[in-house]
Design a protein around this motif. Structure first.
Motif, mmCIF file in Angstrom:
data_model
loop_
_atom_site.group_PDB
_atom_site.id
_atom_site.type_symbol
_atom_site.label_atom_id
_atom_site.label_comp_id
_atom_site.label_asym_id
_atom_site.label_seq_id
_atom_site.Cartn_x
_atom_site.Cartn_y
_atom_site.Cartn_z
ATOM 1 N N ARG A 176 0.879 -1.175 0.000
ATOM 2 C CA ARG A 176 0.000 0.000 0.000
ATOM 3 C C ARG A 176 0.914 1.221 0.000
ATOM 4 O O ARG A 176 1.480 1.583 1.025
ATOM 5 N N SER A 235 0.833 -3.232 -12.636
ATOM 6 C CA SER A 235 0.104 -2.122 -12.021
ATOM 7 C C SER A 235 -0.679 -1.341 -13.072
ATOM 8 O O SER A 235 -0.124 -0.437 -13.732
ATOM 9 N N LEU A 266 -13.169 2.113 -11.578
ATOM 10 C CA LEU A 266 -12.254 1.217 -10.869
ATOM 11 C C LEU A 266 -12.845 -0.176 -10.740
ATOM 12 O O LEU A 266 -12.161 -1.175 -11.003
ATOM 13 N N ARG A 293 -1.507 -4.894 -8.881
ATOM 14 C CA ARG A 293 -1.495 -3.894 -7.813
ATOM 15 C C ARG A 293 -1.812 -2.558 -8.478
ATOM 16 O O ARG A 293 -0.950 -1.962 -9.128
ATOM 17 N N PRO A 294 -3.033 -2.077 -8.399
ATOM 18 C CA PRO A 294 -3.419 -0.918 -9.196
ATOM 19 C C PRO A 294 -2.877 0.407 -8.669
ATOM 20 O O PRO A 294 -2.703 0.604 -7.468
ATOM 21 N N TRP A 295 -2.631 1.307 -9.616
ATOM 22 C CA TRP A 295 -2.437 2.709 -9.292
ATOM 23 C C TRP A 295 -3.815 3.347 -9.193
ATOM 24 O O TRP A 295 -4.656 3.180 -10.086
ATOM 25 N N LEU A 296 -4.060 4.095 -8.118
ATOM 26 C CA LEU A 296 -5.330 4.788 -7.922
ATOM 27 C C LEU A 296 -5.101 6.292 -8.021
ATOM 28 O O LEU A 296 -4.062 6.794 -7.601
ATOM 29 N N GLU A 340 -11.995 4.319 -3.022
ATOM 30 C CA GLU A 340 -11.175 3.650 -4.033
ATOM 31 C C GLU A 340 -10.281 2.594 -3.378
ATOM 32 O O GLU A 340 -10.173 1.459 -3.853
ATOM 33 N N ILE A 341 -9.632 3.002 -2.297
ATOM 34 C CA ILE A 341 -8.739 2.088 -1.586
ATOM 35 C C ILE A 341 -9.511 0.875 -1.074
ATOM 36 O O ILE A 341 -9.053 -0.272 -1.200
ATOM 37 N N ALA A 375 -10.172 -1.608 -3.862
ATOM 38 C CA ALA A 375 -8.986 -2.396 -4.190
ATOM 39 C C ALA A 375 -8.701 -3.436 -3.112
ATOM 40 O O ALA A 375 -8.282 -4.567 -3.408
ATOM 41 N N GLU A 376 -8.950 -3.069 -1.864
ATOM 42 C CA GLU A 376 -8.708 -3.997 -0.758
ATOM 43 C C GLU A 376 -9.626 -5.218 -0.829
ATOM 44 O O GLU A 376 -9.278 -6.293 -0.340
ATOM 45 N N TRP A 407 -2.381 -1.335 -3.272
ATOM 46 C CA TRP A 407 -2.651 -0.177 -4.118
ATOM 47 C C TRP A 407 -1.480 0.803 -4.036
ATOM 48 O O TRP A 407 -0.658 0.751 -3.118
#
Length: 500
Positions: A185, A407, A433, A453-456, A469-470, A473-474, A480
């Motif tokens: 993270r 990513s 997303l 592992r995405p870029w947000l 958003e986080i 992804a979680e 993230w």
């Protein structure tokens, strides 16, 4: 006088008298030496000497560094019991003493067969498996063989995955080991902020008091400049070095704080290199000059393998300095500008574009992985929802066996006016997303070994939106990274889990 001396000698000899001999008792000869059997113990796999314990009746001896020990040979057959760490026990009966009083015993090694898998069942190559006395590396299919394995704990490690230990009792000759991905993270810091001690300390405090656990630095930025005093000579030769922060000091700070250290290398967008070495540049065939995109940046040609050496050299140096992961960005073909005027050494079709980017990343990983660093790649989010490379050479399936982490840059404000039926994507970040993750994650479910592992997108959203958003992804347990395209100088902890 001489006569008297002889007489005295005779008298003394007579007084001594003869030796007393008891009836029935023979005169004893000296005890004969023990007959020894020399034993040479060798390994069955390579005939090397083995240090082994040898039990011969009531006698126990240990072979020396040459694998040799000697035991007393009895008059009857001799039973030998041999044991050695990493070898199967051996029993030997010697019926007769060999003519030269030597014998060779071959001990077979303990062989453990296993496989290393990801938590989703995919095979994980390049994992290191160690028993303390021996180690090996898993193959492409995740399989491994440990020869001379010793019962106890197996230690397993692999970049981008959590280290684990597994108990092995030495009875079973097969074992399955499952690794969990290292959930990162992270937040990005621009190089100017990295060079400002007050702002740097503020960011350290934010990471240490929230749910973040990683920081992303730049090794080479969008303008092609290297922001620290690199030892890679090429960077100096092309005039790309502009020192903005002390990389060794920042590494030491993160190491002390237990922060995961990522460094980002902008790969093929590189104006300094294209200007200094135009033979490596993407060429503008219409203007017979270096091609540039709409922002004025030049690119080096991904199909020219000579353009690969420099970014890989920066990545290797970063890993050797102490970074945990090297992230390649702009690892693609150009996406904006007058595309029709671009000229490459290689063919410009989807098959070759995709093969070129996958090959570059595989080559980078071959150089970096042995140093202990993970390798990741930033990709356009669109390509995880479409079945083409979108003209840039990126497809998740093709990259899944070239890097450890993929990513996708899921930036809603970068989408057009409508995407997948969603109007105004920038105003609907969670829908964008969610659609990207639900479409993209299954595409890696049974291929390769990379995980997402995405870029947000951080800016322009408020804290509740970023936290949402986080949280999304979680739900996928992906981790993230937060990106601010305007070059963030500080983070408000209220935008991060656990912050206030």
């Amino acid at each position: 006088m001489r006569r008297y001396s002889v007489l005295v000698a005779l008298l003394l000899s007579a007084c001594a008298g003869p030796a007393t001999l008891i009836a029935g008792e023979a005169i004893r000869s000296p005890e004969p030496p023990d007959v020894l059997l020399q034993i040479q113990v060798i390994a069955g796999d390579d005939a090397s000497p083995v240090r082994a314990a040898v039990v011969a009746g009531t006698e126990t001896v240990t072979t020396d560094s040459t694998g040799v020990a000697s035991v007393v040979w009895p008059e009857n057959p001799l039973d030998l019991q041999l044991s050695a760490a990493g070898f199967l026990p051996q029993s030997v009966t010697v019926d007769e003493l060999p003519e030269d009083s030597t014998m060779t015993v071959q001990m077979e090694p303990v062989v453990l067969h296993g496989v290393v898998l990801a938590n989703d069942g995919r095979a994980l190559p390049d994992a290191t498996i160690s028993t303390g006395s021996t180690d090996t590396t898993s193959a492409v299919d995740g399989s491994f063989t440990l020869t001379r394995a010793v019962p106890g704990e197996l230690s397993v490690s692999r970049p981008a995955w959590l280290d684990t230990t597994v108990a092995w009792d030495g009875v079973s000759d097969e074992i399955e080991i499952v690794l969990e991905p290292r959930v990162i993270r992270g937040v990005r810091i621009n190089s100017t902020t990295a060079g400002n001690l007050d702002r740097w300390q503020d960011l350290l405090d934010v990471v240490n008091t929230t749910g973040a656990n990683a920081i992303v630095f730049d090794a080479k930025s969008e303008d092609g400049n290297v922001p620290y005093n690199t030892s890679v000579a090429t960077a100096h030769e092309i005039g790309a070095v502009q020192v903005l922060y002390d990389v060794e000091a920042r590494l030491a700070d993160m190491e002390a704080a237990g922060i995961y250290k990522i460094i980002r290398v902008v790969t093929f967008q590189d104006s300094p290199m294209a200007k200094a070495r135009p033979e490596l540049a993407v060429w503008d065939k219409d203007n017979n000059d270096i091609w540039r995109n709409h922002q004025g940046f030049a690119w080096v040609d991904p199909t020219d393998r000579n353009s690969w050496d420099y970014p890989i050299a920066l990545a290797v140096e970063a890993c050797e300095m102490g970074f945990d992961e090297v992230q390649f960005d702009y690892v693609r073909f150009p996406s904006d500008g007058v595309i029709s005027s671009m000229q490459f050494d290689g063919t410009y079709d989807q098959q070759n574009r995709v093969a070129t980017i996958a090959a570059f990343l595989a080559e980078a990983r071959r150089n970096i992985a042995p140093l202990g660093c993970a390798v990741s790649a930033d990709i356009f989010a669109a390509v995880i929802e479409t079945q083409t490379d979108e003209g840039i050479g990126q497809m998740p399936e093709a990259l899944a066996s070239s890097v450890d982490v993929i990513s996708p840059m899921i930036y809603p404000t970068h989408y057009g006016s409508v995407w997948r039926g969603i109007e105004n994507p920038g105003q609907n970040p969670l829908a964008i997303l969610g659609g990207a993750l639900s479409a993209g994650v299954p595409r890696l479910s049974d291929i390769g070994f990379a995980h997402y592992r995405p870029w947000l997108e951080f800016n322009p959203y408020d804290a509740p939106t970023v936290l949402a958003e986080i949280a999304l992804a979680e739900e996928y347990n992906l981790g993230w990274l937060l990106w601010d395209g305007k070059g963030i100088t500080s983070y408000d902890p209220s935008y991060l889990p656990g912050g206030s």
